[in-house]
Design a protein around this motif. Structure first.
Motif, PDB file in Angstrom:
ATOM      1  N   LEU B 321       3.979  16.441   0.298  1.00 37.42           N
ATOM      2  CA  LEU B 321       2.971  15.421   0.610  1.00 37.42           C
ATOM      3  C   LEU B 321       2.628  14.685  -0.675  1.00 37.42           C
ATOM      4  O   LEU B 321       2.305  15.314  -1.692  1.00 37.42           O
ATOM      5  CB  LEU B 321       1.719  16.089   1.191  1.00 37.42           C
ATOM      6  N   TYR B 322       2.702  13.358  -0.621  1.00 27.98           N
ATOM      7  CA  TYR B 322       2.285  12.556  -1.769  1.00 27.98           C
ATOM      8  C   TYR B 322       0.971  11.882  -1.426  1.00 27.98           C
ATOM      9  O   TYR B 322       0.866  11.165  -0.430  1.00 27.98           O
ATOM     10  CB  TYR B 322       3.346  11.503  -2.121  1.00 27.98           C
ATOM     11  N   ARG B 323      -0.020  12.132  -2.267  1.00 26.76           N
ATOM     12  CA  ARG B 323      -1.333  11.513  -2.061  1.00 26.76           C
ATOM     13  C   ARG B 323      -1.405  10.276  -2.934  1.00 26.76           C
ATOM     14  O   ARG B 323      -1.229  10.350  -4.153  1.00 26.76           O
ATOM     15  CB  ARG B 323      -2.439  12.495  -2.428  1.00 26.76           C
ATOM     16  N   THR B 324      -1.679   9.141  -2.280  1.00 28.20           N
ATOM     17  CA  THR B 324      -1.620   7.868  -2.993  1.00 28.20           C
ATOM     18  C   THR B 324      -2.905   7.556  -3.740  1.00 28.20           C
ATOM     19  O   THR B 324      -2.994   6.534  -4.400  1.00 28.20           O
ATOM     20  CB  THR B 324      -1.327   6.729  -2.008  1.00 28.20           C
ATOM     21  N   GLY B 325      -3.883   8.395  -3.656  1.00 27.17           N
ATOM     22  CA  GLY B 325      -5.137   8.125  -4.352  1.00 27.17           C
ATOM     23  C   GLY B 325      -6.036   7.278  -3.489  1.00 27.17           C
ATOM     24  O   GLY B 325      -6.309   7.631  -2.340  1.00 27.17           O
ATOM     25  N   ALA B 326      -6.447   6.154  -4.021  1.00 25.96           N
ATOM     26  CA  ALA B 326      -7.370   5.285  -3.284  1.00 25.96           C
ATOM     27  C   ALA B 326      -6.714   4.838  -1.987  1.00 25.96           C
ATOM     28  O   ALA B 326      -5.683   4.165  -1.995  1.00 25.96           O
ATOM     29  CB  ALA B 326      -7.732   4.087  -4.127  1.00 25.96           C
ATOM     30  N   GLN B 327      -7.283   5.266  -0.866  1.00 23.63           N
ATOM     31  CA  GLN B 327      -6.722   4.898   0.434  1.00 23.63           C
ATOM     32  C   GLN B 327      -6.846   3.385   0.640  1.00 23.63           C
ATOM     33  O   GLN B 327      -7.848   2.777   0.279  1.00 23.63           O
ATOM     34  CB  GLN B 327      -7.458   5.634   1.549  1.00 23.63           C
ATOM     35  N   GLY B 328      -5.819   2.805   1.194  1.00 24.14           N
ATOM     36  CA  GLY B 328      -5.856   1.385   1.500  1.00 24.14           C
ATOM     37  C   GLY B 328      -5.248   0.529   0.409  1.00 24.14           C
ATOM     38  O   GLY B 328      -4.887  -0.615   0.657  1.00 24.14           O
ATOM     39  N   GLU B 329      -5.101   1.093  -0.775  1.00 28.55           N
ATOM     40  CA  GLU B 329      -4.476   0.303  -1.843  1.00 28.55           C
ATOM     41  C   GLU B 329      -2.964   0.336  -1.644  1.00 28.55           C
ATOM     42  O   GLU B 329      -2.332   1.390  -1.818  1.00 28.55           O
ATOM     43  CB  GLU B 329      -4.844   0.877  -3.210  1.00 28.55           C
ATOM     44  N   GLU B 330      -2.406  -0.792  -1.274  1.00 27.32           N
ATOM     45  CA  GLU B 330      -0.986  -0.813  -0.935  1.00 27.32           C
ATOM     46  C   GLU B 330      -0.146  -0.956  -2.195  1.00 27.32           C
ATOM     47  O   GLU B 330      -0.422  -1.798  -3.053  1.00 27.32           O
ATOM     48  CB  GLU B 330      -0.702  -1.942   0.049  1.00 27.32           C
ATOM     49  N   LYS B 331       0.882  -0.125  -2.248  1.00 29.86           N
ATOM     50  CA  LYS B 331       1.753  -0.110  -3.423  1.00 29.86           C
ATOM     51  C   LYS B 331       3.169   0.249  -2.996  1.00 29.86           C
ATOM     52  O   LYS B 331       3.368   0.797  -1.914  1.00 29.86           O
ATOM     53  CB  LYS B 331       1.278   0.965  -4.412  1.00 29.86           C
ATOM     54  N   SER B 332       4.093  -0.020  -3.884  1.00 24.39           N
ATOM     55  CA  SER B 332       5.468   0.432  -3.650  1.00 24.39           C
ATOM     56  C   SER B 332       5.753   1.657  -4.510  1.00 24.39           C
ATOM     57  O   SER B 332       5.285   1.739  -5.645  1.00 24.39           O
ATOM     58  CB  SER B 332       6.456  -0.677  -4.008  1.00 24.39           C
ATOM     59  N   TYR B 333       6.531   2.573  -3.937  1.00 28.01           N
ATOM     60  CA  TYR B 333       6.871   3.809  -4.644  1.00 28.01           C
ATOM     61  C   TYR B 333       8.384   3.993  -4.641  1.00 28.01           C
ATOM     62  O   TYR B 333       9.038   3.740  -3.623  1.00 28.01           O
ATOM     63  CB  TYR B 333       6.222   5.022  -3.963  1.00 28.01           C
ATOM     64  N   SER B 334       8.885   4.428  -5.771  1.00 25.19           N
ATOM     65  CA  SER B 334      10.304   4.781  -5.812  1.00 25.19           C
ATOM     66  C   SER B 334      10.407   6.302  -5.799  1.00 25.19           C
ATOM     67  O   SER B 334       9.569   6.989  -6.387  1.00 25.19           O
ATOM     68  CB  SER B 334      10.970   4.217  -7.067  1.00 25.19           C
ATOM     69  N   MET B 335      11.444   6.790  -5.105  1.00 26.76           N
ATOM     70  CA  MET B 335      11.611   8.242  -4.987  1.00 26.76           C
ATOM     71  C   MET B 335      13.035   8.631  -5.364  1.00 26.76           C
ATOM     72  O   MET B 335      13.981   7.914  -5.005  1.00 26.76           O
ATOM     73  CB  MET B 335      11.338   8.677  -3.545  1.00 26.76           C
TER      74      MET B 335
END
Lengths: 144, 520
Positions: B321-335
């Motif tokens: 599970l990856y927690r993105t921190g501030a909910q609603g802040e849209e970002k792109s993630y590379s994995m």
């Protein structure tokens, strides 16, 4: 005296600029060439394909017309210097299976597919092309 | 002279007679405990199946704790079995050995015998018609040793578990084939060996426990881990006959007694080659996977953008599970999944609600699996599996998740016209996210405009850029590859799509499209 000379020079340059490259209120250039083309004699929707014309002015590709059915008028607007010019067109039609437009074979292109015309210092040149059965193209050039 | 010859003959006769080691024979009647024939351990005794209902009782004593091996020879055409009892007011049945076959010997190894008296009953097996045989004797043999590092049969129930110590190997046998005393539901008659070990409260919990059960020829084995309440925590994955079975990095969060069950898949038996069993306890760090995490509800949190994990089979799934921190802040993630061995890993990406969004298998064995840009504003799950795996390989990998910074980043998924990213010009930065990836962008304006497109492909890839009419039909298509950029002008009739197709995949590097209005 010098000030007066400068003002006059600036005004001349300004008006000359207006005549060579007219600019609309929103800053875009005003067209002095309008080309429109469509096919006549199409009475069967099955044969009425979606299409457009690619525009070559003085042998340089400068844009394309709007898209529409072959029976519909499709237009292109451009801006040219005052001179004699060569307009050549290429007809492209939609291949629905491929999901893309393809260039018609030369044998199916309008004939002729070019016209020479003059652009005056003022006014707009309107070129209308009608293509009838047998791909015969008739061009009408008017100045407005 | 005659006397001398007679003496020599007599001496020779005595010598030859004493050289023959005679095997004791049962003393009939020995059909009850009271009439049991006594015999010495580390020796043999022979007997006959005199009648169809014959039962031969034997008794023996053990003077110190021992580990015994009991062999009962085969008797042609007769299905024999034996039972071992500990003596007492009520004799305690320790083991019933019957391989269910005629003419074959019966073997019991690693029978732990405390100091005391015991009985063995030799009798017919249950399966075949009972036959007497008065001509050929059977032989019963008991050998004992001082206990070492071996299982202590009977260890067929958790309460009889053999204790295990960390780092020490213990030997056991996948034998006998059946345990006729096992009446438990679906595993009826299965021979099972239970072991136990302690996780002390002096350890810094959680800890990672790994269990290794060596392979034995002809046996498809399995090992399972239970907690003190006999709740199954983990099971070695499916394997093939003769291969080892393992549980890797099982997370233990509470101190207490833990049980291991060693058994076979299909009543396999090998009474001659022992298995060895051992376990190891490792410290847990937050950058390490904690099994069990085979389900979304057991997912491990990814801390500090990366986590190390291990796959134990192609059936194993690891959830994170990856927690993105501030909910609603849209970002792109590379994995990225970086393998340590020649393994082809796969990745599935789920949203916060558990809906599968992407299934990623972009690269092959021993290559880093990349999903370059996942766009989200909420927590997400990553599931890792392996397409190929062999026991000889390390199933270790590192999963890293990093947020992307940059201008005009695409928002995957944008693989259809309906999901196209809205753009108004300027810079688009996108990635080839999967094989044959297609990215859609929708360029719209209130009027018809000519645009200039400046396209930079990914450094090691090739892309095909198309511009469409308002309906999405392609009007112009150009390719760009490597150092070869592409630039072109195209009209947009109020709205048009920009379609980027991957021709040669480069998952690591972005493509860039700069769109400017052409006012010439």
């Amino acid at each position: 005296m010098k000030t007066l000379f400068l003002i006059l020079t600036s005004l001349i340059i300004f008006f000359q600029g207006c005549t060579t490259t007219p600019v609309s209120r929103n800053g875009s250039k005003i067209s002095n060439l309008v080309f429109s083309g469509h096919d006549t004699g199409i009475d069967n929707p099955e044969r009425d394909r979606r299409s457009y014309y690619r525009i070559f002015l003085d042998k340089v590709e400068t844009g394309r017309t709007t898209t529409g059915l072959e029976s519909q008028v499709k237009t292109y607007r451009g801006n040219l210097d005052t001179n004699r010019h060569l307009l050549r067109i290429e007809k492209w039609v939609l291949d629905e299976k491929k999901g893309r437009y393809i260039k018609l074979n030369n044998i199916s292109q309008p004939k002729p597919n070019f016209i020479y015309f003059n652009v005056p210092e003022k006014g707009t040149v309107i070129i209308k092309m009608k293509t009838s059965r047998g791909n015969h193209a008739d061009y009408t050039v008017t100045e407005n | 002279m005659k006397k001398t010859i007679l003496l020599i003959i007599l001496l020779l006769g005595v010598t030859s007679f004493s050289c023959k080691k005679s095997i004791p024979v049962e003393k009939e009647p020995n059909n009850s405990i009271k009439t049991a024939t006594p015999f010495e351990i580390n020796g043999s005794i022979s007997g006959f199946m005199d009648t169809e209902s014959d039962r031969d009782y034997y008794s023996f004593s053990v003077s110190e704790d021992s580990v015994a091996e009991i062999n009962l020879s085969g008797l042609k055409g007769v299905n024999l079995s034996f039972r071992v009892f500990k003596s007492g007011n009520v004799p305690e049945l320790l083991k019933l050995v019957d391989d269910n076959r005629k003419s074959s010997p019966e073997v019991l190894r690693n029978l732990f015998l405390q100091k005391g008296d015991y009985h063995i009953i030799v009798m017919h097996g249950t399966r075949d018609p009972r036959r007497k045989n008065r001509e050929t004797p059977y032989q019963l043999e008991i050998k004992t040793e001082i206990p070492g590092n071996e299982e202590t049969e009977p260890n067929d129930r958790p309460a009889q578990s053999t204790p295990l110590r960390e780092g020490e190997e213990i030997r056991g046998y996948f034998s006998p084939r059946y345990n006729w005393l096992n009446e438990s539901g679906e595993n009826r008659f299965r021979e099972e060996d239970f072991y136990k070990f302690e996780i002390g409260d002096d350890l810094k919990l959680p800890v990672l426990v790994s269990i290794h059960l060596a392979g034995v020829k002809g046996v498809n084995s399995t090992v399972s881990l239970y907690n003190s309440g006999m709740k199954l925590l983990g099971e070695s994955p499916e394997t093939v006959s003769g291969n080892p079975s393992e549980i890797r990095n099982m997370g233990i969060k509470e101190p207490g007694t833990y049980y291991l069950l060693v058994t076979t898949k299909k009543f396999d038996e090998n009474g001659s080659e022992p298995y060895s069993l051992s376990y190891r306890v490792d410290e847990y760090s937050r950058s390490q996977e904690l099994e069990p995490n085979n389900k979304m509800t057991e997912a491990n949190s990814i801390e500090e953008n990366s986590i190390r994990g291990s796959i134990s089979s192609t059936a194993d799934s690891d959830f994170f599970l990856y927690r993105t921190g501030a909910q609603g802040e849209e970002k792109s993630y590379s994995m990225e999944i970086i393998p340590e061995a020649d393994i082809d890993f796969m990745m599935k990406i789920y949203n916060n609600e558990g809906k599968l969004l992407f299934e990623v298998n972009n690269t092959g064995s021993n290559e880093t699996e990349i999903f370059p840009d996942f766009f989200t504003g909420s927590n997400f799950y990553v599931e890792i599996t392996a397409r190929n795996f062999s026991r000889q390989q390390s199933g270790n990998y590192t999963l890293s998740v990093n947020s992307l910074e940059g201008e005009g980043l695409e928002s995957e998924p944008n693989n259809t016209k309906e999901k196209a990213d809205m753009v108004v010009g300027g810079l688009i930065t996108g990635y080839i996210s999967e094989k044959r990836d297609v990215d859609y962008y929708l360029l719209s304006h209130s009027s018809r405009k000519m645009y200039h497109f400046d396209c930079t492909p990914p450094s090691n890839g090739k892309i095909r850029i198309s511009v469409t009419d308002p309906l999405g039909y392609m009007i112009k298509t150009v390719d760009a590859a490597g150092e070869k950029k592409a630039a072109f002008n195209e009209m947009i009739d109020r709205r048009g799509y920009i379609v980027i197709e991957s021709v040669k995949d480069d998952f690591r590097n972005p493509y860039k499209i700069v769109i400017t209005e052409d006012t010439r």
